[in-house]
Every structure is written in structure tokens, then in C-alpha cells.
Design a protein around this motif. Structure first.
Motif, PDB file in Angstrom:
ATOM      1  N   SER A  28       0.834  -1.193   0.000  1.00  0.00           N
ATOM      2  CA  SER A  28       0.000   0.000   0.000  1.00  0.00           C
ATOM      3  C   SER A  28       0.871   1.247   0.000  1.00  0.00           C
ATOM      4  CB  SER A  28      -0.901   0.003   1.237  1.00  0.00           C
ATOM      5  OG  SER A  28      -1.731  -1.132   1.256  1.00  0.00           O
ATOM      6  N   PRO A  29       0.442   2.354  -0.622  1.00  0.00           N
ATOM      7  CA  PRO A  29       1.196   3.606  -0.561  1.00  0.00           C
ATOM      8  C   PRO A  29       1.265   4.119   0.878  1.00  0.00           C
ATOM      9  CG  PRO A  29      -0.962   3.936  -1.553  1.00  0.00           C
ATOM     10  CD  PRO A  29      -0.793   2.458  -1.413  1.00  0.00           C
ATOM     11  N   THR A  30       2.465   4.492   1.317  1.00  0.00           N
ATOM     12  CA  THR A  30       2.687   4.888   2.717  1.00  0.00           C
ATOM     13  C   THR A  30       3.361   6.254   2.770  1.00  0.00           C
ATOM     14  OG1 THR A  30       2.980   2.550   3.286  1.00  0.00           O
ATOM     15  CG2 THR A  30       3.719   4.191   4.908  1.00  0.00           C
ATOM     16  N   LEU A  31       2.847   7.123   3.611  1.00  0.00           N
ATOM     17  CA  LEU A  31       3.372   8.479   3.751  1.00  0.00           C
ATOM     18  C   LEU A  31       4.706   8.460   4.513  1.00  0.00           C
ATOM     19  CD1 LEU A  31       2.694  11.511   3.274  1.00  0.00           C
ATOM     20  CD2 LEU A  31       1.715  11.516   5.581  1.00  0.00           C
ATOM     21  N   VAL A  44       4.973  13.384  -5.968  1.00  0.00           N
ATOM     22  CA  VAL A  44       4.268  12.366  -5.183  1.00  0.00           C
ATOM     23  C   VAL A  44       5.239  11.300  -4.704  1.00  0.00           C
ATOM     24  CG1 VAL A  44       2.527  10.548  -5.272  1.00  0.00           C
ATOM     25  CG2 VAL A  44       2.063  12.767  -6.330  1.00  0.00           C
ATOM     26  N   GLY A  45       6.167  10.912  -5.557  1.00  0.00           N
ATOM     27  CA  GLY A  45       7.149   9.891  -5.191  1.00  0.00           C
ATOM     28  C   GLY A  45       8.071  10.318  -4.065  1.00  0.00           C
ATOM     29  N   ASN A  50       5.869   3.528  -2.569  1.00  0.00           N
ATOM     30  CA  ASN A  50       4.976   2.708  -3.396  1.00  0.00           C
ATOM     31  C   ASN A  50       3.952   3.578  -4.133  1.00  0.00           C
ATOM     32  OD1 ASN A  50       6.234   0.394  -2.178  1.00  0.00           O
ATOM     33  ND2 ASN A  50       4.865   0.672  -0.419  1.00  0.00           N
ATOM     34  N   ALA A  51       4.427   4.693  -4.704  1.00  0.00           N
ATOM     35  CA  ALA A  51       3.531   5.603  -5.407  1.00  0.00           C
ATOM     36  C   ALA A  51       3.140   5.102  -6.786  1.00  0.00           C
ATOM     37  CB  ALA A  51       4.177   6.975  -5.524  1.00  0.00           C
ATOM     38  N   GLY A  52       3.860   4.123  -7.308  1.00  0.00           N
ATOM     39  CA  GLY A  52       3.525   3.583  -8.627  1.00  0.00           C
ATOM     40  C   GLY A  52       3.673   4.610  -9.732  1.00  0.00           C
ATOM     41  N   LEU A  56       5.818  10.593 -10.345  1.00  0.00           N
ATOM     42  CA  LEU A  56       6.421  11.782 -10.960  1.00  0.00           C
ATOM     43  C   LEU A  56       5.503  12.999 -10.964  1.00  0.00           C
ATOM     44  CD1 LEU A  56       8.238  10.123 -14.007  1.00  0.00           C
ATOM     45  CD2 LEU A  56       9.169  10.711 -11.761  1.00  0.00           C
ATOM     46  N   ILE A  57       4.320  12.876 -10.415  1.00  0.00           N
ATOM     47  CA  ILE A  57       3.380  14.001 -10.421  1.00  0.00           C
ATOM     48  C   ILE A  57       3.843  15.066  -9.428  1.00  0.00           C
ATOM     49  CG2 ILE A  57       1.010  14.708  -9.975  1.00  0.00           C
ATOM     50  CD1 ILE A  57       0.130  11.890 -10.694  1.00  0.00           C
TER      51      ILE A  57
END
Length: 377
Positions: A28-31, A44-45, A50-52, A56-57
Motif C-alpha cells: 500500500s502507498p505509505t506516507l 508524489v514519489g 509505493n507511489a507507482g 512523478l506528479i
């Protein structure tokens, strides 16, 4: 019928289990609680693991170079949702720290770079003796962390009369084939370290530690060899000088231990004999200087070396004097006669007036009661 239904359910469960197991392996994406950035924007990365494909946003502008920004979790999640990034695990994180790396050039580093560029050029000396002042105060300069190269001078201009400089530098950039360019203008003056008076000093004053400070002054202000503070303490000036004046070696002299017309102690010294008397100095002198003094009793002028305050020493044999003619005579004392007392004052006057050989000086110390001519044989 029931058996067939159970078999169907079991088959469906069996088919569903591998899919569920596969989902368990998708992280899962984790902060992140802290994010270190080097670019102009935060993506975002940078914020979550785990931003997938959303890594790159861009979502934020980076803090200023060398500073740290702070984001609350609510702010981060709101921006991520706007970018269609959902389901982020935050754990117990309350805020996110975002420091931005930078290369910092302190003002001293820039001054050293300019001084090194001018060293031994345009009539200047060592870089350590060049004082640099920029036209605009430069406390420090921050560059992107990708500027890892050294400051390389590529263009140098200097006016020796005014001390004005104009120097361009280049720094290699890891992220860009074109180097970063920097340009500085200001003044560069060669200076010397010199002792400076902290108060008005008279000719007769002895310089004390509190009378002197150590400063850097433009070399043009100090003509001749500058005097050091340690060397100046205990010395005298050749002339009265005002506070704030830098001292040269030529401005200081040893203190006068003997002053003209001063009453001094005259020491007459030969091996085995040490006599003193009073006299008057005819000239001034420091320790080790040769001066003339006068013996007020004999009115004779003598030359000696200043060996202390108010003290002049005359070494035996250093004064030319007529020799006393030798006389063939013997001295004898009768048993019932006591030696006559020694006239020390007369002896001293005689020695100072006409010092002769050590043997004659020794004879002068023996009181003679009677003198009789020896019978010739």
C-alpha cells in the motif's frame, strides 16, 4: 442437490483464494515523515512510498535552498486526492518535514577565492595578506546541491591604483552540462599586520602592552618594515606620536638607560677588582651603547658601555693612560709598626685618572709604612 451446491461453492472459493493471496503482496502507498529534496518541486514519489505511476506528479514547490518546510498530514492527503492518489497509509504521522539540500558558500570562502585569484598578480603579495571587500555585502551564497565543482576563475580584471576587481567564476553542475556562472566586484588591498598606538605617546615614555594593539593596515600606509607588537613593548619612540599611528621598526629604539647630564654610577672593572664612583653623563645611550662620562673629581672624560639604568662600566685597559715610571724599591714593615690605613678615595681617584696594569693596581692596594732603598751589592 445440496451436495452439488456445496461443491460449487468450494470450487469458487478455491478459485478466489489465489487472487486474494496475490492482493496481499501489493504494498500500500505509505506516507513518509521526512522528505529530502534537491529539485525545485516536490513530487508524489518524494512524499509516499509505493507511489507507482503517480510518483512523478508534482504537488508542491520546494522550500528555499538550505531551508526546511513543514506540511500537515491533512494538507498532504488533500493534495494527493486532487491528483487521484487515494488509500495512503499515514500511521501516526502528524506532519511531514521537507528539507531542501543546498551548497552554501560562506562570505569567507568567496573572499578566499578572490584573494587566491589575485595572489602574486598585479603587484600583490600572498593571498593571506589581501583584504577583500565586496560591493554588496555577501553574508553567504546558497546554490543548488548539484553545483559540486570548484570555483574556477574564468575572467579577471584588477586596477592596481584603485584596488578595484571584477572576477567571473564558473562551477561545474552535475545536472547540467553548462556550468553555473558567478561574478563578483569590489576592492582588494594588500595589508600588513602592524602594532598601532592606542594613545598619544611622548618621546620619553616606555611602551606598555596596553599602549599597543595589533591591526591590519593597508601596506601603502606603512612605509618600511612594520613593527610587531611584541617587539615594541618596552621600547621608546624616536619622536612623540599620536594614537592610531602604525609603528615601523624605524620608529622605535631601545630605551635610554643613561640621559645626558644625568648623574651616573661609574664602574671600573678589571680581573680581581671592582670599583664604583659617581660621575655625569655627557651623552645619552641605551643598554649596550658606548657613551662618554666625566669624573667630577679628576675632571677627566672617560668612555664606557651602558650596562644598566644610570650605570656605565669601564673595563680595565680600555682607557689609554701614561705609564708610571718603574722604581727599584722595596717595602718593609717593622714588627712593632701597624699598617697604615688605606686611603680608598685617593686610590679610587688614582685608578679612575690613570688606570695602569693589574700588577700596579695590586701594588696600589698595599699600604706602605716606610720605603727604604736596598743596598747595592
Amino acid at each position: 442437490m445440496i451436495r452439488a451446491t456445496l461443491a460449487t461453492i468450494s470450487a469458487l472459493l478455491a478459485l478466489a483464494l489465489p487472487a486474494a493471496a496475490a492482493d496481499d503482496f501489493i504494498a500500500s502507498p505509505t506516507l513518509r515523515a521526512s522528505v529530502t529534496v534537491t529539485a525545485d518541486v516536490v513530487r508524489v514519489g518524494d512524499l509516499i512510498d509505493n507511489a507507482g505511476s503517480a510518483a512523478l506528479i508534482p504537488v508542491y514547490r520546494s522550500p528555499d535552498l538550505g531551508t526546511t518546510g513543514t506540511l500537515t498530514v491533512g494538507q498532504v492527503l488533500s493534495v494527493l486526492r486532487a491528483k487521484q492518489v487515494i488509500g495512503v497509509m499515514t500511521g501516526d504521522i502528524k506532519e511531514v518535514q521537507v528539507p531542501r539540500l543546498a551548497r552554501t558558500l560562506a562570505s569567507k570562502d568567496l573572499e578566499n577565492a578572490v584573494a587566491s585569484t589575485l595572489e602574486r598578480r598585479f603587484g600583490l603579495g600572498d593571498a593571506a595578506n589581501i583584504t577583500v571587500t565586496f560591493d554588496r555585502g555577501v553574508a553567504e551564497m546558497r546554490l543548488d546541491a548539484s553545483n559540486t565543482g570548484a570555483l574556477q576563475p574564468v575572467a579577471t580584471r584588477y586596477d592596481a591604483r584603485s584596488g578595484r576587481f571584477d572576477i567571473a567564476f564558473e562551477i561545474a553542475n552535475d545536472n547540467n552540462p553548462t556550468p553555473t556562472k558567478l561574478r563578483f566586484t569590489g576592492t582588494a588591498i594588500e595589508t600588513v599586520e602592524v602594532a598601532v598606538l592606542t594613545r598619544d605617546i611622548d618621546r620619553a615614555d616606555l611602551l606598555k602592552s596596553s599602549d599597543l594593539s595589533l591591526e591590519r593596515r593597508p601596506k601603502a600606509e606603512v612605509t618600511g618594515e612594520p613593527a610587531s607588537r611584541d617587539r615594541s613593548i618596552g621600547m621608546q619612540l624616536r619622536r612623540p606620536m599620536r594614537a592610531g599611528t602604525p609603528l615601523r621598526v624605524a620608529d622605535i629604539v631601545k630605551p635610554d638607560f643613561v640621559v645626558r647630564d644625568q648623574a651616573v654610577t661609574i664602574i671600573y672593572e678589571v680581573p680581581g677588582l671592582y670599583l664604583t664612583t659617581r660621575g655625569k653623563a655627557i651623552e645619552s645611550g641605551a643598554e649596550g651603547d658606548t657613551v662618554s662620562v666625566i669624573n667630577p673629581q679628576s675632571k677627566r672624560t672617560l668612555t664606557g658601555v651602558v650596562t644598566g639604568r644610570g650605570q656605565v662600566t669601564i673595563q680595565g685597559g680600555s682607557q689609554s693612560a701614561p705609564m708610571v715610571p718603574a722604581v727599584d724599591q722595596t717595602s718593609s714593615l717593622k714588627r712593632d709598626e701597624a699598617p697604615a690605613p688605606v686611603d680608598t678615595a685617593a686610590l679610587l681617584r688614582n685608578l679612575v685618572q690613570a688606570p695602569t696594569s693589574p700588577a700596579q693596581i695590586a701594588e696600589a692596594q698595599i699600604p706602605q709604612a716606610r720605603v727604604s732603598q736596598a743596598q747595592a751589592k
